[in-house]
Design a protein around this motif. Structure first.
Motif, PDB file in Angstrom:
ATOM      1  N   THR A  76      -5.713   9.385   3.634  1.00  0.00           N
ATOM      2  CA  THR A  76      -6.550   9.384   2.444  1.00  0.00           C
ATOM      3  C   THR A  76      -7.841   8.596   2.655  1.00  0.00           C
ATOM      4  OG1 THR A  76      -4.524   9.485   1.179  1.00  0.00           O
ATOM      5  CG2 THR A  76      -6.522   9.048  -0.048  1.00  0.00           C
ATOM      6  N   ARG A  94       0.957  10.876  -3.555  1.00  0.00           N
ATOM      7  CA  ARG A  94       0.497  11.481  -2.306  1.00  0.00           C
ATOM      8  C   ARG A  94       1.683  11.748  -1.387  1.00  0.00           C
ATOM      9  NH1 ARG A  94      -2.793  14.708   0.085  1.00  0.00           N
ATOM     10  NH2 ARG A  94      -4.651  13.744  -0.776  1.00  0.00           N
ATOM     11  N   LEU A  95       2.631  10.832  -1.423  1.00  0.00           N
ATOM     12  CA  LEU A  95       3.799  10.973  -0.572  1.00  0.00           C
ATOM     13  C   LEU A  95       4.590  12.219  -0.947  1.00  0.00           C
ATOM     14  CD1 LEU A  95       4.753   9.093   1.649  1.00  0.00           C
ATOM     15  CD2 LEU A  95       6.462   8.235   0.095  1.00  0.00           C
ATOM     16  N   ARG A 139       8.156   4.972  -1.850  1.00  0.00           N
ATOM     17  CA  ARG A 139       7.353   4.256  -2.828  1.00  0.00           C
ATOM     18  C   ARG A 139       7.796   4.578  -4.262  1.00  0.00           C
ATOM     19  NH1 ARG A 139       6.506   1.974   1.042  1.00  0.00           N
ATOM     20  NH2 ARG A 139       4.575   1.246   1.956  1.00  0.00           N
ATOM     21  N   PRO A 141       0.817  -1.203   0.000  1.00  0.00           N
ATOM     22  CA  PRO A 141       0.000   0.000   0.000  1.00  0.00           C
ATOM     23  C   PRO A 141       0.856   1.262   0.000  1.00  0.00           C
ATOM     24  CG  PRO A 141       0.022  -0.988   2.170  1.00  0.00           C
ATOM     25  CD  PRO A 141       0.791  -1.913   1.275  1.00  0.00           C
ATOM     26  N   GLY A 142       0.246   2.360  -0.446  1.00  0.00           N
ATOM     27  CA  GLY A 142       0.978   3.625  -0.451  1.00  0.00           C
ATOM     28  C   GLY A 142       1.088   4.167  -1.856  1.00  0.00           C
ATOM     29  N   ASP A 143       0.944   5.474  -1.964  1.00  0.00           N
ATOM     30  CA  ASP A 143       0.901   6.130  -3.262  1.00  0.00           C
ATOM     31  C   ASP A 143       2.071   7.112  -3.356  1.00  0.00           C
ATOM     32  OD1 ASP A 143       0.371   7.636  -5.435  1.00  0.00           O
ATOM     33  OD2 ASP A 143      -1.649   8.247  -4.849  1.00  0.00           O
ATOM     34  N   TRP A 190       5.318   5.616   6.437  1.00  0.00           N
ATOM     35  CA  TRP A 190       4.691   6.884   6.047  1.00  0.00           C
ATOM     36  C   TRP A 190       3.734   6.711   4.884  1.00  0.00           C
ATOM     37  CZ3 TRP A 190       3.221  10.795   8.398  1.00  0.00           C
ATOM     38  CH2 TRP A 190       4.000  11.468   9.333  1.00  0.00           C
ATOM     39  N   ALA A 191       4.213   6.022   3.840  1.00  0.00           N
ATOM     40  CA  ALA A 191       3.384   5.864   2.644  1.00  0.00           C
ATOM     41  C   ALA A 191       2.080   5.166   3.027  1.00  0.00           C
ATOM     42  CB  ALA A 191       4.136   5.077   1.600  1.00  0.00           C
ATOM     43  N   ASP A 192       2.209   4.199   3.907  1.00  0.00           N
ATOM     44  CA  ASP A 192       1.080   3.435   4.366  1.00  0.00           C
ATOM     45  C   ASP A 192       0.141   4.303   5.200  1.00  0.00           C
ATOM     46  OD1 ASP A 192      -0.018   1.047   4.196  1.00  0.00           O
ATOM     47  OD2 ASP A 192       1.185   0.053   5.733  1.00  0.00           O
ATOM     48  N   TRP A 193       0.735   5.128   6.044  1.00  0.00           N
ATOM     49  CA  TRP A 193      -0.045   6.020   6.897  1.00  0.00           C
ATOM     50  C   TRP A 193      -0.858   6.989   6.040  1.00  0.00           C
ATOM     51  CZ3 TRP A 193      -0.758  11.173   7.840  1.00  0.00           C
ATOM     52  CH2 TRP A 193      -1.457  11.490   9.013  1.00  0.00           C
ATOM     53  N   LEU A 194      -0.170   7.576   5.045  1.00  0.00           N
ATOM     54  CA  LEU A 194      -0.852   8.538   4.174  1.00  0.00           C
ATOM     55  C   LEU A 194      -2.022   7.883   3.458  1.00  0.00           C
ATOM     56  CD1 LEU A 194       2.136  10.521   2.672  1.00  0.00           C
ATOM     57  CD2 LEU A 194       0.274  11.464   4.012  1.00  0.00           C
ATOM     58  N   LYS A 195      -1.844   6.621   3.101  1.00  0.00           N
ATOM     59  CA  LYS A 195      -2.922   5.911   2.392  1.00  0.00           C
ATOM     60  C   LYS A 195      -4.050   5.561   3.364  1.00  0.00           C
ATOM     61  CE  LYS A 195      -4.549   3.136  -1.010  1.00  0.00           C
ATOM     62  NZ  LYS A 195      -5.790   3.849  -1.247  1.00  0.00           N
ATOM     63  N   GLN A 196      -3.713   4.864   4.428  1.00  0.00           N
ATOM     64  CA  GLN A 196      -4.747   4.345   5.329  1.00  0.00           C
ATOM     65  C   GLN A 196      -5.427   5.434   6.145  1.00  0.00           C
ATOM     66  OE1 GLN A 196      -3.648   1.106   7.852  1.00  0.00           O
ATOM     67  NE2 GLN A 196      -2.343   0.169   6.318  1.00  0.00           N
TER      68      GLN A 196
END
Lengths: 315, 493
Positions: free
Chosen positions: B389, A36-37, A277, A31-33, B380-386
């Motif tokens: 967002t 957005r990052l 990412r 997961p992760g975009d 972080w990437a995961d946090w921003l997604k879960q």
């Protein structure tokens, strides 16, 4: 010999194809975009969508895989999402640190391990052997970041002989660059040397029990010559295998040491790319490493044939 | 006679070498933990970009000073129309970009239009949304018309995302940034360092440093030996944790603890039961022990906050007493909410020290009133997604580091899921007000509403831990905006 090599080569290629699929799909699931990052918490969803479009992230999965894989075949790794420069340039910049570092570390570790292994094997069960193996045991058990920090405090902070970290680049002269690599290479080499010394000793001891060693001794050959000419050569196959594995590890598995010495190496590139990412960078570097492991294994297989004439003769 | 000559020569030599030694150093190596992903402050949210380039390489119409004040920069003065909608900026003349081209009003128009344009990927695009038109009046005059009056417009123009770039170099700034500042970009060794050198013929006060290198040191355990060995002479903003104690007593270094714009909050999903119940949020607020949290998560260096506002700001009100630490009261509130036996929830923590350490402490404090928090560490990437967002979270701990960002609570669909028309009204009014006294009053009202509503658990203002060579002067003590302003930095003996 040729069939042996061809078989190895085919296995190598199959490994690469399977690895590329696995790597690509696995990172898609994470997961992760990246968009957005990059834009952070203050950007609107519409803006993130816009950046995704600009990065080419909105294309279908299969298309992106084919794009990437066909690029790989032409050695075109694509462009990094975050750095927006060709991935190959990023890898090249890091390899000029990681490759020499791995070579120096492996050389150091071999130079230490083989003599220690020989020494211990020749004195099996005696005080010298026990002492050498005790030291090796400590070397295996010691966390390498801790050992690295110890080196930094002694040689950089206290004696001020070398910098505490960083890499000045090869453009500023060979000596400053080498100086920056000495401590990390040492920190990497010692634990590896400890493992290698144990392997060397074990392999030697096994060989020393062989009949031909007794024959050589019986015909009056001195122990030293027996060790070098008969024992070491026959013990080389496990030693070479371990060295091959170690080289692949040293090339990119050194993230902890790279962090302690803040070296811009491949390990940190992968680590950074994962947290940002920057999937295309991760995918490409991992593929490069898979290729390196395959190549190193091929080279090890080849060197078996070199040290063991029986493999050469087998058609 | 010959002897005399030798002595004289030796004396002269000694004198020469001592004056050479006395000339102060003009280079500085600074350590920073994160590397910028690229070098264009107008195309990314990463604080690391501004920490290298703000005020040093890039300049805006206005800039933010060390105390958070708005200062003229490329605009030497401005006038504001009576309706508060038209800003006329008088630009400095004789300013050149680092590639030798002249700076004038067309560059300003280009930069502002680019930042708010359709294809803009500016991370703070919202700052430019109120702009209606940008007109070039003459080469040194620009007229900006807003759709509605905006009290914080001059401040907004001081953000790193609003710096002025040239049309010729805008597209290549990510790799080779070209600005108008006192330092120009020299080299970026990726993964290693970024080097800036002094600009010749800079329009403003000349800087003392000839060369500044920002070295990327990801690990505090590596940063300290780098400082001790002299490789690095300043760690202006580094979460050193326990390693700080090691250098605190060393007279060769100055340890400077300052404030930041980072309000660290226990982010709460205000629409998700049971957090949609004010009593539950109040119970959490009463159960929080800020002192223990600050000691554990920041080594005692953070400043307690009672709302979403920085204590160094002139409009700050201390609301930490709104819901004082009171376990009995907290339990009573939970009982009133029908949750006398407590409940289970998750606490998603991003990979930063204050969150991971703070999270453990928050979880144990919540356990005292029967709330059983399951800690889920995420990247972080995961946090921003879960969390950010998808709003798939119960509680989290995050520092909101953007300056003056209380308005995020008025944003639709922001991840707190908070929606209070009374609060939105205050922010709308704030946007239409330019009078300082009135703005202060409105800011105070806004803080009060958030504190009363216990929107989030308001924990502490993140400290800025800076440490540098005792002979270095001029680095910022506080961090009112993400920057390492080197314009006043010098070595003294």
């Amino acid at each position: 010999m040729t069939i042996y090599l061809l078989k190895r080569l085919l296995i190598g290629i199959a490994t690469l194809v399977v690895a590329s699929l696995v790597v690509f799909l696995m990172l898609e699931v994470v997961p992760g975009d990246p968009a957005r990052l990059m834009l952070g918490m203050n950007a609107s969803d519409a803006q993130v969508e816009l950046l995704r479009e600009q990065m080419g992230l909105n294309q279908p999965l299969a298309l992106r895989y084919l794009d990437w894989a066909s690029g790989l075949l032409q050695l075109d790794f694509g462009k990094s999402y975050t750095y927006s420069v060709p991935v190959i340039d990023l890898i090249r910049e890091r390899l000029v640190v990681s490759f020499p570092l791995a070579v120096i570390a492996l050389t150091l570790s071999t130079l230490i391990a083989i003599p220690v292994g020989l020494f211990a094997a020749a004195r099996r069960g005696k005080a010298g052997d026990t002492a050498a193996m005790a030291v090796a045991q400590v070397g295996v058990a010691m966390p390498n970041f801790w050992f690295a920090l110890l080196l930094v405090y002694v040689f950089a902070v206290w004696l001020r002989l070398v910098p505490a970290g960083g890499f000045p680049g090869w453009g500023n002269g060979i000596w400053p660059a080498l100086k920056a690599l000495i401590l990390p290479a040492l920190a990497l080499a010692l634990p590896q040397a400890a493992i290698l010394a144990r392997v060397t000793r074990a392999a030697l001891i096994e060989v020393l029990n062989e009949d031909y060693i007794r024959t050589a001794r019986a015909k009056g050959m001195p122990m030293r010559a027996v060790m070098w000419r008969h024992a070491l050569r026959n013990a080389m196959i496990p030693v070479l295998t371990i060295m091959g594995l170690q080289f692949a590890f040293l090339l990119a598995g050194t993230i902890i040491i790279e962090n302690v010495f803040y070296l811009p190496g491949l390990g940190r590139l992968v680590f950074q790319a994962i947290t940002q990412r920057d999937l295309i960078v991760v995918e490409s570097v991992v593929m490069l490493l898979v290729a390196a492991v395959v190549l190193v294994n091929l080279a090890v297989d080849l060197s078996y044939a070199l040290v063991d004439p029986r493999l050469r003769a087998r058609q | 006679m010959k002897q005399w000559k030798t002595i004289l020569a030796a004396a002269a030599l000694a004198l020469a070498s001592s004056t050479a030694a006395m000339a102060a150093r003009t280079d500085l190596v600074l350590g920073m933990p994160l590397e910028p992903p690229h070098l264009d402050p107008t195309a990314g949210a990463a604080a690391a970009i501004d920490e290298v380039f703000y005020a040093n390489v890039f300049e805006g119409l206005t800039r933010i000073g060390s105390r958070g004040e708005v200062l003229p920069d490329l605009a030497e003065s401005w006038t504001i129309s009576d309706d508060g909608k038209t800003y006329t900026f008088k630009l400095r003349s004789g300013v050149k970009f680092h590639d030798g081209s002249d700076f004038d009003a067309t560059d300003v128009k280009f930069s502002l239009d680019r930042a708010r344009g359709e294809s803009s990927v500016n991370a703070q695009k919202g700052l430019f949304a109120p702009v209606d038109t940008v007109e070039v009046v003459d080469p040194t005059t620009v007229k900006v018309t807003l759709k509605n009056p905006l009290g914080s417009f001059l401040y907004n123009l001081g953000w790193g995302d609003a710096v002025i770039v040239a049309p010729e170099s805008a597209d290549t700034n990510k790799e080779k940034p070209v600005g108008t500042g006192p330092f120009k970009f020299q080299n970026w060794a990726k993964g290693s360092s970024i080097t800036l050198v002094k600009t010749d013929g800079y329009w403003g006060d000349p800087v003392a440093l000839d060369k500044a290198e920002f070295r990327i040191i990801p690990d505090a355990a590596a940063a300290i030996p780098a400082l001790l060995s002299g490789d690095v002479q300043a760690l202006p903003n580094f979460a050193l944790g326990d390693a700080l104690a090691q250098v605190k007593a060393d007279p060769r270094f100055k340890v400077v603890i300052g404030t930041t714009e980072g309000e660290t909050v226990l982010s709460t999903n205000n629409k998700k039961p049971p957090f949609d119940n004010l009593k539950v949020r109040q119970a959490i607020a009463h159960a929080l022990d800020r002192k223990a949290l600050i000691d554990g998560a920041t080594g005692g260096l953070g400043t307690p906050i009672g709302s979403h506002f920085a204590p160094h700001n002139a409009a700050y009100v201390d609301l930490t007493g709104t819901y004082p630490h009171d376990i009995a009261k907290a339990k009573k509130l939970l009982k009133e909410a029908g949750l006398a036996d407590g409940f289970k929830a998750t606490l998603k923590l991003p990979p930063v020290g204050y969150a991971r350490q703070g999270g453990e402490i928050v979880a144990s404090q919540m356990r005292e009133i029967g709330i059983d928090l399951q800690i889920i560490p995420v990247e972080w990437a995961d946090w921003l997604k879960q969390a950010f967002t998808d709003k798939d979270y119960d509680l989290s701990i995050v520092s909101h580091t953007e300056p003056n960002d209380i308005d995020i609570y008025a944003r639709k669909d922001y991840y707190f899921n908070y929606d209070n028309p009374a609060f939105n009204k205050v922010i709308d009014e704030l946007n239409l007000t330019s009078d300082e006294a009135k703005r202060t009053e409105l800011y105070k009202q806004a803080q009060k509403i958030l504190a009363d509503d216990a929107v989030n658990g308001f924990l502490f203002e993140l400290p800025k831990v800076g440490i540098w060579d005792a002979k270095v002067e001029g680095l910022w003590e506080n961090s009112p905006i993400q920057a390492n302003d080197l314009t006043k930095v010098k070595w003294v003996d």
